[in-house]
Structures are given as C-alpha cells and as structure tokens.
Design a protein around this motif. Sequence first.
Motif, PDB file in Angstrom:
ATOM      1  N   PHE A   1      16.524   1.655  47.021  1.00 21.35           N
ATOM      2  CA  PHE A   1      17.261   2.878  47.364  1.00 21.35           C
ATOM      3  C   PHE A   1      16.465   3.902  48.163  1.00 21.35           C
ATOM      4  O   PHE A   1      17.022   4.883  48.633  1.00 21.35           O
ATOM      5  N   VAL A   2      15.162   3.703  48.300  1.00 17.85           N
ATOM      6  CA  VAL A   2      14.380   4.654  49.093  1.00 17.85           C
ATOM      7  C   VAL A   2      13.771   3.975  50.320  1.00 17.85           C
ATOM      8  O   VAL A   2      14.038   4.344  51.456  1.00 17.85           O
ATOM      9  N   PHE A   3      12.964   2.928  50.092  1.00 20.39           N
ATOM     10  CA  PHE A   3      12.187   2.395  51.208  1.00 20.39           C
ATOM     11  C   PHE A   3      13.018   1.563  52.187  1.00 20.39           C
ATOM     12  O   PHE A   3      12.805   1.653  53.390  1.00 20.39           O
ATOM     13  N   PHE A   4      13.966   0.750  51.707  1.00 18.20           N
ATOM     14  CA  PHE A   4      14.775   0.005  52.670  1.00 18.20           C
ATOM     15  C   PHE A   4      15.681   0.908  53.489  1.00 18.20           C
ATOM     16  O   PHE A   4      15.726   0.765  54.714  1.00 18.20           O
ATOM     17  N   PRO A   5      16.356   1.889  52.872  1.00 18.31           N
ATOM     18  CA  PRO A   5      17.113   2.826  53.723  1.00 18.31           C
ATOM     19  C   PRO A   5      16.220   3.540  54.731  1.00 18.31           C
ATOM     20  O   PRO A   5      16.591   3.706  55.878  1.00 18.31           O
TER      21      PRO A   5
ATOM     22  N   ARG B   1      11.333  -1.426  36.924  1.00 19.50           N
ATOM     23  CA  ARG B   1      12.559  -0.667  37.204  1.00 19.50           C
ATOM     24  C   ARG B   1      12.335   0.351  38.307  1.00 19.50           C
ATOM     25  O   ARG B   1      13.096   0.419  39.268  1.00 19.50           O
ATOM     26  N   LEU B   2      11.248   1.125  38.166  1.00 18.76           N
ATOM     27  CA  LEU B   2      10.993   2.174  39.161  1.00 18.76           C
ATOM     28  C   LEU B   2      10.662   1.562  40.518  1.00 18.76           C
ATOM     29  O   LEU B   2      11.133   2.044  41.557  1.00 18.76           O
ATOM     30  N   ALA B   3       9.889   0.465  40.512  1.00 20.91           N
ATOM     31  CA  ALA B   3       9.508  -0.160  41.781  1.00 20.91           C
ATOM     32  C   ALA B   3      10.739  -0.726  42.487  1.00 20.91           C
ATOM     33  O   ALA B   3      10.941  -0.498  43.681  1.00 20.91           O
TER      34      ALA B   3
ATOM     35  N   ALA C   1       4.280  -1.678  55.984  1.00 23.25           N
ATOM     36  CA  ALA C   1       3.020  -2.019  55.318  1.00 23.25           C
ATOM     37  C   ALA C   1       3.171  -1.879  53.795  1.00 23.25           C
ATOM     38  O   ALA C   1       2.699  -2.721  53.025  1.00 23.25           O
ATOM     39  N   LEU C   2       3.864  -0.828  53.377  1.00 23.57           N
ATOM     40  CA  LEU C   2       4.108  -0.582  51.955  1.00 23.57           C
ATOM     41  C   LEU C   2       4.950  -1.706  51.335  1.00 23.57           C
ATOM     42  O   LEU C   2       4.683  -2.177  50.233  1.00 23.57           O
ATOM     43  N   LEU C   3       5.970  -2.158  52.079  1.00 22.09           N
ATOM     44  CA  LEU C   3       6.838  -3.221  51.574  1.00 22.09           C
ATOM     45  C   LEU C   3       6.092  -4.551  51.490  1.00 22.09           C
ATOM     46  O   LEU C   3       6.322  -5.338  50.569  1.00 22.09           O
ATOM     47  N   VAL C   4       5.173  -4.777  52.429  1.00 22.44           N
ATOM     48  CA  VAL C   4       4.363  -5.994  52.357  1.00 22.44           C
ATOM     49  C   VAL C   4       3.444  -5.919  51.138  1.00 22.44           C
ATOM     50  O   VAL C   4       3.252  -6.911  50.432  1.00 22.44           O
ATOM     51  N   ALA C   5       2.914  -4.722  50.866  1.00 20.14           N
ATOM     52  CA  ALA C   5       2.081  -4.531  49.672  1.00 20.14           C
ATOM     53  C   ALA C   5       2.917  -4.752  48.409  1.00 20.14           C
ATOM     54  O   ALA C   5       2.453  -5.354  47.434  1.00 20.14           O
ATOM     55  N   PHE C   6       4.165  -4.297  48.435  1.00 18.31           N
ATOM     56  CA  PHE C   6       5.065  -4.526  47.299  1.00 18.31           C
ATOM     57  C   PHE C   6       5.274  -6.021  47.097  1.00 18.31           C
ATOM     58  O   PHE C   6       5.215  -6.521  45.967  1.00 18.31           O
ATOM     59  N   LEU C   7       5.500  -6.740  48.203  1.00 13.83           N
ATOM     60  CA  LEU C   7       5.706  -8.192  48.109  1.00 13.83           C
ATOM     61  C   LEU C   7       4.479  -8.867  47.503  1.00 13.83           C
ATOM     62  O   LEU C   7       4.592  -9.747  46.641  1.00 13.83           O
ATOM     63  N   ALA C   8       3.284  -8.444  47.949  1.00 10.66           N
ATOM     64  CA  ALA C   8       2.046  -9.033  47.432  1.00 10.66           C
ATOM     65  C   ALA C   8       1.939  -8.782  45.920  1.00 10.66           C
ATOM     66  O   ALA C   8       1.591  -9.695  45.151  1.00 10.66           O
TER      67      ALA C   8
ATOM     68  N   ILE D   1       6.267   5.903  61.010  1.00  9.60           N
ATOM     69  CA  ILE D   1       6.818   5.815  59.650  1.00  9.60           C
ATOM     70  C   ILE D   1       7.382   4.411  59.404  1.00  9.60           C
ATOM     71  O   ILE D   1       7.178   3.825  58.334  1.00  9.60           O
ATOM     72  N   HIS D   2       8.049   3.860  60.411  1.00  6.07           N
ATOM     73  CA  HIS D   2       8.591   2.503  60.317  1.00  6.07           C
ATOM     74  C   HIS D   2       7.466   1.515  59.991  1.00  6.07           C
ATOM     75  O   HIS D   2       7.596   0.679  59.104  1.00  6.07           O
ATOM     76  N   PHE D   3       6.346   1.670  60.684  1.00  3.65           N
ATOM     77  CA  PHE D   3       5.204   0.781  60.448  1.00  3.65           C
ATOM     78  C   PHE D   3       4.608   0.995  59.051  1.00  3.65           C
ATOM     79  O   PHE D   3       4.318   0.032  58.337  1.00  3.65           O
ATOM     80  N   LEU D   4       4.438   2.254  58.641  1.00  2.00           N
ATOM     81  CA  LEU D   4       3.814   2.535  57.343  1.00  2.00           C
ATOM     82  C   LEU D   4       4.676   2.014  56.192  1.00  2.00           C
ATOM     83  O   LEU D   4       4.152   1.456  55.223  1.00  2.00           O
ATOM     84  N   ILE D   5       6.001   2.168  56.308  1.00  2.00           N
ATOM     85  CA  ILE D   5       6.866   1.652  55.243  1.00  2.00           C
ATOM     86  C   ILE D   5       6.818   0.130  55.229  1.00  2.00           C
ATOM     87  O   ILE D   5       6.820  -0.486  54.161  1.00  2.00           O
TER      88      ILE D   5
END
Lengths: 249, 258
Positions: A166-170, A158-160, A209-216, A203-207
């Motif tokens: 609502f946070v990382f995609f915006p 739920r939190l992820a 990277a974070l989203l790719v980590a989320f996908l993994a 910041i665009h790049f770091l997020i």
Amino acid sequence: MAESSDRPSPSLSGAVPDEEEPYAGHGHSLTVRITHWVFTIAFFFLVFSSFPILIAHPRFYWGETGAMGTHPLFVLPLPLRVGRSGWGRSIHFLAAWLSLFTGVLYVGLGMLARHFRTRLLPTREDLSWTNIRHVVSEHARLSRASLAGQFRYNVLQRLAYLAVVFVFFPLILLSGLAMSPAVTSVAPWLVVLFGGHQSARTIHFLIAALLVAFLATHLAMIAVAGFMPRTRAMITGRSRAARRTETLV
Amino acid sequence: MSAPLASSKLDRRKLILAGATALTGAAGIGVAATLAKRYGLTPPDHQGIYNIGETLTYASQRILMARHPLAREFSAREISRVSPVKGKPPETETYHRLADASFKGWTLGISGLVARPAAFSLDDLKRFPVSSQITLHACEEGWSYIAQWQGVSLPYLLNRVGVTNKARYVVFYCYDGWWGSIDMDDAWHPQTMMALAMNGQDLSIGHGAPVRLRVARQMGYKSYKYIARMELVDDLKKIGGGLPDFSVGRKYAWYAGI
C-alpha cells in the motif's frame, strides 16, 4: 475465505506437533498464490530490464533537470553503455503493465475476501511492545523453530507486507508515471508531488532498491523457515501439517 | 470421509471461479484489442507480445489525453545552463554545403496527402507567426534540461498546406539519415513546432540546425533534428522499408510518451 472450517483437523497429534494445528486450512488462498507467482515473474523482468535503462545514465539528480555537466546527487559505479535501453524499456513496460494488472487483482480480490483486514492488519496484541520485542529478537536469532512453527503472520511480516503493497508499490508506480511527459500533461501535480522530473527518477530508483532489499529479506526468511515447505505452501496452498494429516489418513 | 469430500467440492468451485476469471480476462483482452484497432489506439509498431506493453501505453495515454492537454511550461528563470547534445551532425556533403551557406538554399518541403504541396525557405519560416515555449527536453537515457524554443507551430504549417482527411501521420526525413513519424494527435497539438531557435539563438548545428521538430509530450528522440522534408501519409508501411521510425529498427518504441 471460509474454507478453514471444512479442512480435517490433524487427528494424530503425536505425529503432528500441537502448535501446527491452527495452520491446517490456513494456507494461501488461490488469489494469493496465482498473483504471487505472476507477480514474481513480472518483478523479475522489471528488475532485469532496469539494468539496460540504468547503465545508459547511472547518475541521479534532484529537481527538474540534470545531465552530464551538472551536479549529481549520486553516481552508481556502473559501466556506461548507451543505445541499449530501447528493448529494456519495452520489457520494463510490458512487465509494469503485468504487475499493475496483477496488483489490482490481488488488492481487489483481497479486499473482497477481507484478506488484508483479517490476516495483515496488525492486531492490538501484535503492536504491543512485548510482542514486537519478542518477534524482533526471534528474527535476530534467525530461529528456525520459531519461524517454522508460526502459523499466522507476525507483526513484522504484517507491517512489511502492508508497506510494500500500500505504500511502496503505489509510490514506485506514481514516480514512474511522473517521468512521462504525456502523463504529466494530464496531471502536472504528479511530478510536482515528487519535486520534479529528476527527483521522480531518483525516488523511482531508491524505491526499486528498497523493494529488491525487501525481496532479499523475504527470500532469506523463507530459507530460515524452510525453503521447500514454504514454497510448496505457496504453490499448493496447503501446509505440511495439512498434507501430513491427509497422507496419514 | 465427509470432510475430504467437502474440501474437494470447494476446490472444484474455486477451479471454476479461477477458470471463469481467466476466460473473462482473455475475452476482455480480445474486446480491448478490437476496440483499440477501431479507434486508432494501436501504435504503428504494434506486433507480437514484446509490443503489448507499447500498445497498452499508447492506447491508455491517447485516451487520457483526449482533451489534448499541454506539456508543462516553465519560467525563464528555470532554463538550464547545460543543454547536452546527443549524436553527431550529418556528415553528408549536401548538409555541409547548406551549413556553410548559413542554410540559405535550405527549404522545408511538405508533400503527400496535402492540398497544396509547398517548400518553405528559412526566411519564409521566419516571417510566419512566432511560436514560443519553455519546456523540458528529456532524453530516454535519463538526463533532461529545460530550454526555450522558438519557431513555427506545426499546426500553422499544416493549415497552410491543407491536410487532407486521409492523412494519419506526418513523416519527417532528416539530413542525418534519420526518419520518423508522429500521429495527427501530436501533429495538431498546439505545442508541436518546427523550432528555429533555442534560448534566443539560431539553432546550433549540434541541436539540429536549421530546423528541428519539438514534440513536448514525448521523449527527446522524437524531436527530430536536421529536418529536410515532411510528408503526410495514411500508412507508415510504405516508408522507411516498413519501419515507422528509424529508432524502431533499434528496438526503441515508436511512441515515446513513456
């Protein structure tokens, strides 16, 4: 969505474990399934097209400006290759538009169907320390039984999901827009918010990277919980429990 | 048997709903495309699905910038110490001869859909009112710098030659073989200028001497260097073998507001 009550409940409790019952009819809604797969395609192309853009200048800075000869924040160990980012950017923007439309559809219809409130907003019990500790330890053990036998989103999911939607995609959308001199002529505050043109790029790049980590993580968890049944559920919307009941009946 | 029936009825309702959504979406895209064409919101390189993204970006940014806002400007303190040069200077004999003579024989010709075609020498341009800005120059590769540019505002030059109503684009031809174009929105924008000096010095060869264009609301590659002449046109298909910008042949978008 109100379809849950119309689904047949599993009648052969011997063949279907009891705890799977609540899952029958609790499959993914049509909105979730369509937007999930369209977004999967868009996200693939966003990541794919980021490489030709990235290798044209794999150096990152903080503030307004930065170039060869100025101090970078960090440098990625990638081969430098210029002159290829044109087609990469075309695909990146096409995929960005597709993901924006899909995202708006997903959030809009999801709000109408109370998807976020009923299925993703953590309940008080979800947020209790006992529960969080339990869920984290189950995840740490990569226990297939506990994940496969789970028919509501747990607190970590739920939190992820809420954070991603609502946070990382915006944030990744806004930091992308903050790099546009046209957009920032209309909304200069946008680039100020990110601390400058180069900060927005970093910041665009770091997020990303974070989203790719989320996908993994997402893929790893699905693999643990059972790749085929979970993928099938995201395509047909039906859980294995519901299917089994139907074929048995 | 009533339960499965109920669920299939529900599926049908959902199917109809999904179909209706898809149809509305398709119709919406069709209407949007027609409107975009009528109001000149399609970039000249729009074609095929590959370019739908560019068209959406161009159209939405032109609508967003309907009131012609200015690109951000900075203070003199913020001028970058490093301002990299990309690309090589022109290798033609004509350009070398001009550069050796400190561009004495250089003129900026303006032709096409104008009332009074003209050719301005460097001295002419230096006599015109000075336009000055401290803006960010961002390369599509990812790096950027802030510099001060001084020169002649393009709207001032356009008013001198008298642009006719038919003109839709300004085409720039450069000594390095590059050519490109901008639409009238950017051409009439108060920050668009023919820059003669950078950070208080005459433009260096690397930065596009004697004159480069500055389009502050687009990526650096639209700020053409080594300008030889300008032409006002109504249709970009007639120039550059059908390519509205040299960069389009290299798969770079014609519009780079990003």
